[in-house]
Motif scaffolding. Structure first.
Motif, PDB file in Angstrom:
ATOM      1  N   LEU A   1      48.170 -32.245   9.716  1.00 11.64           N
ATOM      2  CA  LEU A   1      48.680 -30.869   9.635  1.00 11.64           C
ATOM      3  C   LEU A   1      50.132 -30.849   9.157  1.00 11.64           C
ATOM      4  CD1 LEU A   1      47.447 -29.177  12.965  1.00 11.64           C
ATOM      5  CD2 LEU A   1      46.724 -28.605  10.635  1.00 11.64           C
TER       6      LEU A   1
ATOM      7  N   GLU B   1      37.774 -39.398  20.190  1.00 13.39           N
ATOM      8  CA  GLU B   1      38.722 -38.943  21.208  1.00 13.39           C
ATOM      9  C   GLU B   1      38.136 -37.826  22.060  1.00 13.39           C
ATOM     10  OE1 GLU B   1      43.246 -38.602  20.498  1.00 13.39           O
ATOM     11  OE2 GLU B   1      42.532 -36.556  20.463  1.00 13.39           O
TER      12      GLU B   1
ATOM     13  N   LEU C   1      31.591 -34.707  12.302  1.00  9.54           N
ATOM     14  CA  LEU C   1      32.771 -35.094  11.517  1.00  9.54           C
ATOM     15  C   LEU C   1      32.778 -36.612  11.280  1.00  9.54           C
ATOM     16  CD1 LEU C   1      35.523 -34.425  10.205  1.00  9.54           C
ATOM     17  CD2 LEU C   1      36.558 -34.620  12.475  1.00  9.54           C
TER      18      LEU C   1
ATOM     19  N   VAL D   1      45.785 -27.731  23.146  1.00  9.55           N
ATOM     20  CA  VAL D   1      46.708 -28.858  23.307  1.00  9.55           C
ATOM     21  C   VAL D   1      46.872 -29.149  24.801  1.00  9.55           C
ATOM     22  CG1 VAL D   1      49.103 -29.610  22.958  1.00  9.55           C
ATOM     23  CG2 VAL D   1      47.951 -28.332  21.159  1.00  9.55           C
TER      24      VAL D   1
ATOM     25  N   GLY E   1      45.132 -38.007  12.433  1.00 14.57           N
ATOM     26  CA  GLY E   1      44.811 -37.024  13.462  1.00 14.57           C
ATOM     27  C   GLY E   1      44.911 -35.621  12.921  1.00 14.57           C
ATOM     28  N   ALA E   2      44.246 -34.703  13.612  1.00 17.06           N
ATOM     29  CA  ALA E   2      44.352 -33.273  13.335  1.00 17.06           C
ATOM     30  C   ALA E   2      43.875 -32.881  11.934  1.00 17.06           C
ATOM     31  CB  ALA E   2      45.780 -32.790  13.583  1.00 17.06           C
ATOM     32  N   GLY E   3      42.904 -33.607  11.409  1.00 21.39           N
ATOM     33  CA  GLY E   3      42.359 -33.218  10.113  1.00 21.39           C
ATOM     34  C   GLY E   3      41.487 -34.296   9.500  1.00 21.39           C
ATOM     35  N   ASN E   4      41.006 -33.977   8.290  1.00 23.20           N
ATOM     36  CA  ASN E   4      40.074 -34.848   7.573  1.00 23.20           C
ATOM     37  C   ASN E   4      40.828 -35.618   6.476  1.00 23.20           C
ATOM     38  OD1 ASN E   4      38.161 -35.792   5.713  1.00 23.20           O
ATOM     39  ND2 ASN E   4      36.753 -34.109   6.169  1.00 23.20           N
TER      40      ASN E   4
ATOM     41  N   ASN F   1      36.665 -35.893  16.923  1.00 24.15           N
ATOM     42  CA  ASN F   1      36.240 -35.420  18.233  1.00 24.15           C
ATOM     43  C   ASN F   1      34.839 -34.824  18.197  1.00 24.15           C
ATOM     44  OD1 ASN F   1      36.797 -32.922  17.042  1.00 24.15           O
ATOM     45  ND2 ASN F   1      38.899 -32.957  17.837  1.00 24.15           N
TER      46      ASN F   1
ATOM     47  N   MET G   1      53.308 -33.258  26.178  1.00 23.40           N
ATOM     48  CA  MET G   1      51.925 -33.661  25.902  1.00 23.40           C
ATOM     49  C   MET G   1      51.593 -34.958  26.637  1.00 23.40           C
ATOM     50  SD  MET G   1      51.414 -32.755  21.899  1.00 23.40           S
ATOM     51  CE  MET G   1      52.021 -31.206  21.219  1.00 23.40           C
TER      52      MET G   1
ATOM     53  N   ARG H   1      30.308 -37.546   8.569  1.00 20.97           N
ATOM     54  CA  ARG H   1      30.827 -37.175   7.242  1.00 20.97           C
ATOM     55  C   ARG H   1      31.876 -38.187   6.786  1.00 20.97           C
ATOM     56  NH1 ARG H   1      33.792 -32.072   7.500  1.00 20.97           N
ATOM     57  NH2 ARG H   1      32.901 -31.685   9.540  1.00 20.97           N
TER      58      ARG H   1
ATOM     59  N   GLY I   1      47.721 -33.905  23.984  1.00 20.35           N
ATOM     60  CA  GLY I   1      47.948 -33.306  22.675  1.00 20.35           C
ATOM     61  C   GLY I   1      46.762 -32.480  22.203  1.00 20.35           C
ATOM     62  N   HIS I   2      46.594 -32.435  20.909  1.00 16.70           N
ATOM     63  CA  HIS I   2      45.579 -31.623  20.236  1.00 16.70           C
ATOM     64  C   HIS I   2      44.195 -32.224  20.491  1.00 16.70           C
ATOM     65  CE1 HIS I   2      44.033 -29.058  17.129  1.00 16.70           C
ATOM     66  NE2 HIS I   2      43.759 -30.042  16.297  1.00 16.70           N
TER      67      HIS I   2
ATOM     68  N   VAL J   1      40.875 -40.298  13.661  1.00 19.38           N
ATOM     69  CA  VAL J   1      40.510 -39.834  14.997  1.00 19.38           C
ATOM     70  C   VAL J   1      39.549 -38.658  14.809  1.00 19.38           C
ATOM     71  CG1 VAL J   1      41.315 -38.832  17.167  1.00 19.38           C
ATOM     72  CG2 VAL J   1      42.692 -40.564  16.022  1.00 19.38           C
TER      73      VAL J   1
ATOM     74  N   MET K   1      49.685 -37.456  10.871  1.00 19.54           N
ATOM     75  CA  MET K   1      49.233 -36.183  11.430  1.00 19.54           C
ATOM     76  C   MET K   1      48.964 -35.266  10.226  1.00 19.54           C
ATOM     77  SD  MET K   1      49.506 -33.102  12.933  1.00 19.54           S
ATOM     78  CE  MET K   1      51.164 -32.450  12.926  1.00 19.54           C
TER      79      MET K   1
HETATM   80  O1  TUI Z   1      45.760 -35.330  16.491  1.00 18.13           O
HETATM   81  C1  TUI Z   1      45.570 -35.558  17.663  1.00 18.13           C
HETATM   82  N1  TUI Z   1      46.425 -35.175  18.623  1.00 18.13           N
HETATM   83  C2  TUI Z   1      47.588 -34.483  18.371  1.00 18.13           C
HETATM   84  S1  TUI Z   1      48.186 -34.035  16.882  1.00 18.13           S
HETATM   85  C3  TUI Z   1      49.484 -33.298  17.575  1.00 18.13           C
HETATM   86  S2  TUI Z   1      50.703 -32.469  16.657  1.00 18.13           S
HETATM   87  C4  TUI Z   1      50.122 -30.879  16.901  1.00 18.13           C
HETATM   88  N2  TUI Z   1      50.734 -30.169  17.814  1.00 18.13           N
HETATM   89  C5  TUI Z   1      50.340 -28.917  18.045  1.00 18.13           C
HETATM   90  C6  TUI Z   1      49.259 -28.362  17.375  1.00 18.13           C
HETATM   91  C7  TUI Z   1      48.580 -29.115  16.480  1.00 18.13           C
HETATM   92  C8  TUI Z   1      49.008 -30.417  16.255  1.00 18.13           C
HETATM   93  C9  TUI Z   1      49.437 -33.429  18.908  1.00 18.13           C
HETATM   94  N3  TUI Z   1      48.364 -34.107  19.338  1.00 18.13           N
HETATM   95  N4  TUI Z   1      44.464 -36.200  18.076  1.00 18.13           N
HETATM   96  C10 TUI Z   1      43.484 -36.591  17.166  1.00 18.13           C
HETATM   97  C11 TUI Z   1      42.607 -35.465  16.859  1.00 18.13           C
HETATM   98  N5  TUI Z   1      42.197 -35.167  15.664  1.00 18.13           N
HETATM   99  N6  TUI Z   1      42.136 -34.581  17.727  1.00 18.13           N
HETATM  100  C12 TUI Z   1      41.372 -33.707  17.013  1.00 18.13           C
HETATM  101  C13 TUI Z   1      41.413 -34.113  15.696  1.00 18.13           C
HETATM  102  C14 TUI Z   1      40.767 -33.547  14.561  1.00 18.13           C
HETATM  103  C15 TUI Z   1      40.614 -32.195  14.412  1.00 18.13           C
HETATM  104  C16 TUI Z   1      40.011 -31.698  13.253  1.00 18.13           C
HETATM  105  C17 TUI Z   1      40.331 -34.413  13.575  1.00 18.13           C
HETATM  106  C18 TUI Z   1      39.737 -33.927  12.450  1.00 18.13           C
HETATM  107  C19 TUI Z   1      39.558 -32.577  12.302  1.00 18.13           C
HETATM  108  O2  TUI Z   1      38.943 -32.221  11.154  1.00 18.13           O
HETATM  109  C20 TUI Z   1      38.635 -30.898  10.882  1.00 18.13           C
HETATM  110  C21 TUI Z   1      37.895 -30.914   9.590  1.00 18.13           C
HETATM  111  O3  TUI Z   1      36.682 -30.804   9.640  1.00 18.13           O
HETATM  112  O4  TUI Z   1      38.570 -31.085   8.571  1.00 18.13           O
END
Ligand code: TUI
Length: 312
Positions: free
Chosen positions: A74, A138, A123, A230, A96-99, A119, A276, A126, A144-145, A117, A72
């Motif tokens: 973040l 996704e 992205l 979320v 997840g949740a980032g690059n 969305n 979640m 890239r 979740g997020h 992952v 994850m």
């Molecule tokens: O990551 C997830 N699902 C998640 S992470 C998580 S822990 C959390 N809880 C509360 C707030 C934030 C995180 C709970 N569920 N799914 C995969 C996913 N990845 N969904 C969206 C993304 C994503 C978002 C931004 C992937 C890349 C991204 O890149 C941004 C950029 O351009 O850098």
């Protein structure tokens, strides 16, 4: 013919990948999914590197099949988790949740397959340029997020835009969803919510019970106003959070309200925790071994797709 490159890419039997569910996806679940022929994952979530290393070593005592780690991005521990993954020679990482861009060189040098992952199509394009081995697309049906696109529209766009295999996630909990994903151009599926109800998932029984009781209107999306949407199961906490958003409570205050809620849910406080789960919760009807979930999904999918399903 619908064929999949994913089993050969990851050294697994079936193109079924477990979702990276923080707190829920421990060595026990990862090993059970691996033993069932899918790709099991240990979710690092916000845990430190040492915890992840322990889990990797534990999973190795429970299976001789490949499994991965979900990072994850973040997490304040993301750097050290990546280091552990490299040291332990974990064959696959999903993110997840980032690059994951800044980790690509180190991971590739270690021989680790990287599957982010995503969305959005932009992205994904890239990330393909940075050398990722596949992407998990996704949809906002997921738990979740989440992003804003649906699985139904995101997957065919990703399949058109990319050379690497696309794995579909969000809303898939049975063989019908899996077959649909293949028809949309995916070469694999990621399943999260249904694996919450795997026997080997160590989450509190009350969390599983809430998933089993879910119907089509049971999930809500919190955090739209903070830019961190979320998807969770509706409970006291979610209702209070949504009301606070409605009243215009500041993002900083909302973040404080949400802190630690996943841990609370994990420990069984399913009214005051953040439970979640994806929209597919309504499709989950029993607690059973992870291997049985995989066998049923793959069997149903094969029946529906016939000889359009198989190895590339
Ligand atoms: O990551 C997830 N699902 C998640 S992470 C998580 S822990 C959390 N809880 C509360 C707030 C934030 C995180 C709970 N569920 N799914 C995969 C996913 N990845 N969904 C969206 C993304 C994503 C978002 C931004 C992937 C890349 C991204 O890149 C941004 C950029 O351009 O850098």
């Amino acid at each position: 013919m619908i064929k999949s490159r994913v089993p050969a890419l990851l050294g697994i039997k079936y193109p079924v990948i477990q979702g990276g569910m923080a707190w829920l996806a421990t060595a026990e679940l990862a090993a059970a999914v691996a033993n069932g022929g899918g790709l099991g994952l240990i979710a690092a979530g916000s845990a430190p590197g040492d915890w992840v290393r322990e889990q990797i070593r534990k999973a190795r005592t429970l299976t001789d099949k490949p499994f991965g780690v979900n990072v994850m991005l973040l997490s304040p521990y993301a750097d050290e988790v990546i280091q552990v993954v490299i040291e332990e020679k974990v064959p696959v990482v999903t993110t997840g949740a980032g690059n994951p861009g800044k980790y690509m060189t180190a991971l590739k040098e270690a021989g680790t397959k990287v599957i982010p992952v995503v969305n959005s199509v932009s992205l994904a394009k890239r990330l393909e340029k940075t050398g990722v081995d596949a992407v998990i697309g996704e949809g906002m049906e997921a738990g979740g997020h989440i992003g804003t696109e649906t699985t139904m529209t995101l997957i065919p766009q990703l399949a058109d835009a990319l050379e690497v295999p696309v794995i579909a996630a969000g809303g898939i909990a049975d063989g019908r969803g899996m077959a649909a994903a293949f028809l949309l151009g995916a070469e694999g599926v990621q399943v999260g919510t249904r694996f919450i109800c795997a026997e080997e998932c160590i989450v509190h029984a009350a969390y599983k019970e809430m998933v089993l009781k879910a119907t089509d209107r049971s999930t809500v999306v919190t955090g739209q106003s903070t830019g961190h949407p979320v998807r969770v199961l509706k409970n006291k906490f979610a209702r209070r959070f949504l009301a606070a958003e409605e009243e215009g409570v500041s993002p900083a205050e909302l973040e404080t309200m949400g802190a630690g809620r996943l841990a609370a849910a994990f420990q069984g406080d399913v009214e005051e925790g953040s439970v979640m789960a994806g929209q597919a919760a309504a499709l989950v009807h029993r607690i059973e071994p992870a291997a049985a979930i995989i066998a049923e999904m793959v069997g149903q999918c094969q029946t529906l797709l016939g000889d359009r399903f198989g190895e590339a």
